[in-house]
Design an enzyme around this catalytic site. Sequence first.
Site, mmCIF file in Angstrom:
data_model
loop_
_atom_site.group_PDB
_atom_site.id
_atom_site.type_symbol
_atom_site.label_atom_id
_atom_site.label_comp_id
_atom_site.label_asym_id
_atom_site.label_seq_id
_atom_site.Cartn_x
_atom_site.Cartn_y
_atom_site.Cartn_z
ATOM 1 N N GLY A 13 0.836 -1.195 0.000
ATOM 2 C CA GLY A 13 0.000 0.000 0.000
ATOM 3 C C GLY A 13 0.866 1.238 0.000
ATOM 4 O O GLY A 13 2.016 1.232 -0.449
ATOM 5 N N ALA A 17 4.939 0.853 -0.735
ATOM 6 C CA ALA A 17 5.512 1.504 -1.915
ATOM 7 C C ALA A 17 6.485 2.600 -1.502
ATOM 8 O O ALA A 17 7.526 2.802 -2.141
ATOM 9 C CB ALA A 17 4.394 2.081 -2.784
ATOM 10 N N ARG A 46 -2.077 -8.033 -2.330
ATOM 11 C CA ARG A 46 -3.309 -8.627 -2.844
ATOM 12 C C ARG A 46 -3.404 -8.547 -4.360
ATOM 13 O O ARG A 46 -3.842 -9.480 -5.021
ATOM 14 C CB ARG A 46 -4.521 -7.912 -2.229
ATOM 15 N N GLU A 131 9.417 0.860 14.913
ATOM 16 C CA GLU A 131 9.414 2.322 15.050
ATOM 17 C C GLU A 131 8.221 2.955 14.352
ATOM 18 O O GLU A 131 7.623 3.918 14.845
ATOM 19 C CB GLU A 131 10.712 2.900 14.474
ATOM 20 N N ASP A 203 -6.902 3.500 18.149
ATOM 21 C CA ASP A 203 -5.587 3.632 17.513
ATOM 22 C C ASP A 203 -4.572 4.223 18.497
ATOM 23 O O ASP A 203 -3.455 3.709 18.636
ATOM 24 C CB ASP A 203 -5.707 4.519 16.273
ATOM 25 N N LYS A 207 -1.019 2.497 20.443
ATOM 26 C CA LYS A 207 0.295 3.135 20.501
ATOM 27 C C LYS A 207 0.727 3.387 21.946
ATOM 28 O O LYS A 207 1.900 3.220 22.288
ATOM 29 C CB LYS A 207 0.252 4.443 19.713
ATOM 30 N N GLY A 304 1.318 8.894 6.985
ATOM 31 C CA GLY A 304 1.628 9.267 5.616
ATOM 32 C C GLY A 304 2.761 8.439 5.052
ATOM 33 O O GLY A 304 3.551 7.832 5.789
#
Length: 430
Positions: A13, A17, A46, A131, A203, A207, A304
Amino acid sequence: MDKPLKIAIAGLGTVGAGVIKVLNDNKDLMSARCGRSVEVTAVSARDRNRDRGVSLDSFTWYDNPVDMASDDNVDVVVELIGGSDGIAKALCEKAIENGKHVVTANKALIAHHGTALAKAAEAKGVNVMYEAAVAGGIPIIKALREGLAGNGFSRVYGILNGTCNYMLTNMRETGRDFDVILSEAQDLGYAEADPTFDVDGIDAAHKLAILTSVAFGCEVDFDGVQTEGIRHVSPIDIEFAEELGYRIKLLGITSRQNGTVEQRVHPCMVSKETPISQVEDVFNAVVCEGNFVDKVVLQGRGAGEGPTASAVVGDLVDIARSLSVPTFSVAADKLEKLSSASLARHKGSYYVRLMVVDKPGVFADIAGVLKEHNVSMETIVQRNRAPGETVPLVLTLHETSEDSMLKALDGIGALDSVVETPRMIRIEDF
């Protein structure tokens, strides 16, 4: 120069990439810094035919990512599939079993299974590096585990979810409601179609559980994180916060207290004078409080392609340099099993907003309930008089126990003059 470090990437994804792009664009820099090249040899995803903006022609393709863990031409498996169980967990377990290092950005996997993975990896003499699982491009794991390793930590806290920080920032700046800002965040790609993990604090809780283990050398305990999201925060609360000198932030806070650990994620009011109140939009920030370093503040992009890929590659560099550190600061078999401190015993100050019918005796009724539960008022704010109409009434309360505060709110909510469920936000003194 030593032989190349050979990488297999599962999940192509945005981040997967991005990792290939970083390794391609900074190829010479990586070789110089590592003393050897870092090369992708195998990939899995996938959809084999999707255009990802990078060439996959030179890589061995695996339809089943778990099979990569048995490839003799792979030294490190990079898991970017996601999810706490299923194929991601199976891949990591198989890689460790076969003596391969694991690098992952999967906070749910580490939050739920980090202790077991650490024990398995350290027994095999390989690393589990993560990390990218916490705070995107901010090197907070490395900071806690290595750069600040000479400190005992009393508290670690921070903005750990960029989606919520974006939403709270824009609610404050525009005065628009939660649902409108959420829709905008989804359109911009900051929030998923199902935003539950973000806006309900899950989320951030993943963390925080990881940070707790690294900071305090204890087993990862996601179930011990007491979690509350931002759905109930309204523009009127944000306005009152500004008036009172605060900003509202969704924070993860962990502290060690008398042999227990307190882990909590919830909206907080923080003074506008504190550094963390100035962290806006999609940025994350983490504050570490050490007994020798005092406070260290790290800030940056929490998600990001670039920031997360940067964190993944940072772990790959450590492995290429043959750097080996305990997964969670201390050897896995030395991790403490700390009990969770009850939030009911937490002591702090509170903001409470009531919607009340403006009529004589309201203040006296509310004060009576607070007195009954030993809760003391600090300030009262009522902007406008509207006899017989519903108006907002805001209280800030002196330090008290959470248990007393909740009992007082139950009593206040039962008053005839209070027409909506009382809204409470904890005030944090940083």
